[in-house]
Design a protein around this motif. Sequence first.
Motif, PDB file in Angstrom:
ATOM      1  N   SER A 121     -43.557  41.767  22.414  1.00 28.20           N
ATOM      2  CA  SER A 121     -44.052  40.827  22.488  1.00 28.20           C
ATOM      3  C   SER A 121     -45.291  41.399  21.874  1.00 28.20           C
ATOM      4  O   SER A 121     -45.699  42.697  21.536  1.00 28.20           O
ATOM      5  N   LEU A 181     -52.877  31.421  21.238  1.00 33.07           N
ATOM      6  CA  LEU A 181     -52.249  32.156  22.043  1.00 33.07           C
ATOM      7  C   LEU A 181     -52.611  33.518  22.517  1.00 33.07           C
ATOM      8  O   LEU A 181     -52.479  33.804  21.573  1.00 33.07           O
ATOM      9  N   VAL A 214     -48.809  25.201  21.305  1.00 32.09           N
ATOM     10  CA  VAL A 214     -50.185  25.671  20.802  1.00 32.09           C
ATOM     11  C   VAL A 214     -50.584  25.624  19.535  1.00 32.09           C
ATOM     12  O   VAL A 214     -51.260  24.607  19.555  1.00 32.09           O
ATOM     13  N   GLY A 215     -49.142  25.573  18.820  1.00 34.26           N
ATOM     14  CA  GLY A 215     -49.750  24.987  17.280  1.00 34.26           C
ATOM     15  C   GLY A 215     -49.583  23.228  17.189  1.00 34.26           C
ATOM     16  O   GLY A 215     -50.468  23.043  16.746  1.00 34.26           O
ATOM     17  N   MET A 226     -40.387  31.828  24.013  1.00 34.47           N
ATOM     18  CA  MET A 226     -41.681  32.300  22.652  1.00 34.47           C
ATOM     19  C   MET A 226     -41.641  31.064  21.693  1.00 34.47           C
ATOM     20  O   MET A 226     -42.811  30.300  21.397  1.00 34.47           O
ATOM     21  N   ASP A 227     -40.668  30.612  20.875  1.00 33.03           N
ATOM     22  CA  ASP A 227     -40.677  29.364  20.624  1.00 33.03           C
ATOM     23  C   ASP A 227     -41.274  28.401  21.036  1.00 33.03           C
ATOM     24  O   ASP A 227     -41.616  27.396  20.540  1.00 33.03           O
ATOM     25  N   TRP A 242     -43.856  27.708  23.298  1.00 34.55           N
ATOM     26  CA  TRP A 242     -45.023  28.189  23.669  1.00 34.55           C
ATOM     27  C   TRP A 242     -46.156  28.191  22.146  1.00 34.55           C
ATOM     28  O   TRP A 242     -46.725  27.507  21.905  1.00 34.55           O
ATOM     29  N   LEU A 243     -44.801  28.938  21.965  1.00 37.03           N
ATOM     30  CA  LEU A 243     -45.697  28.075  20.141  1.00 37.03           C
ATOM     31  C   LEU A 243     -45.957  26.700  19.638  1.00 37.03           C
ATOM     32  O   LEU A 243     -47.084  26.785  18.764  1.00 37.03           O
ATOM     33  N   GLU A 289     -51.692  37.057  24.285  1.00 35.90           N
ATOM     34  CA  GLU A 289     -50.580  37.770  24.467  1.00 35.90           C
ATOM     35  C   GLU A 289     -51.048  38.538  25.927  1.00 35.90           C
ATOM     36  O   GLU A 289     -51.544  39.779  25.441  1.00 35.90           O
ATOM     37  N   PHE A 330     -46.745  38.264  18.504  1.00 30.70           N
ATOM     38  CA  PHE A 330     -46.208  36.096  18.768  1.00 30.70           C
ATOM     39  C   PHE A 330     -47.636  35.843  18.694  1.00 30.70           C
ATOM     40  O   PHE A 330     -48.138  34.238  17.708  1.00 30.70           O
ATOM     41  N   GLY A 331     -48.702  35.884  19.873  1.00 34.11           N
ATOM     42  CA  GLY A 331     -50.296  35.472  19.505  1.00 34.11           C
ATOM     43  C   GLY A 331     -51.126  35.427  18.128  1.00 34.11           C
ATOM     44  O   GLY A 331     -51.393  36.609  17.487  1.00 34.11           O
ATOM     45  N   ASP A 332     -52.412  34.995  19.094  1.00 34.14           N
ATOM     46  CA  ASP A 332     -53.244  35.154  17.995  1.00 34.14           C
ATOM     47  C   ASP A 332     -54.076  37.157  18.119  1.00 34.14           C
ATOM     48  O   ASP A 332     -54.523  37.354  17.340  1.00 34.14           O
TER      49      ASP A 332
END
Length: 368
Positions: free
Chosen positions: A171, A154, A147-148, A140-141, A143-144, A156, A174-176
């Motif tokens: 889960s 992001l 997208v950042g 996840m780090d 992926w963030l 999920e 993390f995402g939007d």
Amino acid sequence: MKIAFLDLAVPSVVERHRYHRALSKSLKSGIFVLGEQVARFEEEFASEIHSEFAVGTGNGMDAIEIGIRSLGLGPGDEIITSPMTAYATVLAIVRSGATPVLADIDPDTGLLDLVDVSNKITQRTRAVILVHLYGHVSRMDEWLALVGGAGIFLIEDCAQSHLAKWDTKPSGSFGDFGAFSFYPTKNLGGFGDGGAITSSSRDFTEQARRLRNYGQTTRYLHEKGGLNSRLDEIQAGFLRAKLPQIGAQNRERGRIARYYHDHLSSEFFSVLRQPREQENHVYHLFVVTSAHRDALAEHMKEKGIGTLIHYPVVAHQQSAFTSLGLGEISLPKSETFAHQALSIPCRPGLKRRELEHVVTVMNTFRPS
Ligand SMILES: *Cc1c(COP(=O)(O)O)cnc(C)c1O
């Protein structure tokens, strides 16, 4: 010995009684759509997912579509996702009006490949839908960071990863937004269809609440077209009764998976890699890959063991998507994976002797 792949019956009297009580509550209240059960479930679920808000929807596919539209995405926007997912993930993108772009997978896990996704980002890319396939939450780090760096959303797809964490965060946080399905077979499943969106943005959440209810702002006033996709009161009541049990059930799935990892061994199939470091896996499905997949499934069937394939046809080869031009792309790792993946029984309630039987049958498999 017969070992069904799925068994959703509720044999326990105590448990059935809990669901009868939930049903009675709705029957007595006389409210069946968007009442107290849905509101309470949304609060309880949001808190489990470490999110400010949750919005109940009719199912998981609508949760994805409503979420995409609530981010303001639609025609002309590209959304990257995996071809190795439930067809619903890609169909939800198409229904939102956005363009699905598919990237290849990592064959050790079946999860979307980070490098291939970053290669597919263009000027028009607005989001990535990360599918926590089989219940495995990974990287996840990274992926963030991806997208950042690209300035995109992001999303999920948590339809298979209820309460699965990466490090200490679940889960869907993390995402939007996170999109969940409560289809009966999922780790948190109702007795019918259901879904939810999780988010920590108030504006996004208000938009999603409107879109699930015909785009209604105040009663009978509609500013935007929407869907009719509401979680119903009776399902919400059942889900509230089930929610406190999911942690223990996920741990039981984990124990089954550990047994398989410790005992399955063959030159004719491989198990997907185990979660490591901050990763977590809630084993919605336990998957092996084999060049002799169909023969292995047949051998297991002869010995009374049910299996399924998740998924036999990659999204870009679905004929429904031919008109989108998806059929022309080639994603060799997912295509091979679709021919090799086999899901074996992994559900709460499986007995030790049943697991021993599965292991013996699989380890003695020889392709002819
Ligand atoms: C089940 C599932 C969906 C769709 O959920 P429904 O409630 O059936 O619409 C979407 N994505 C994934 C990964 C799923 O497993």
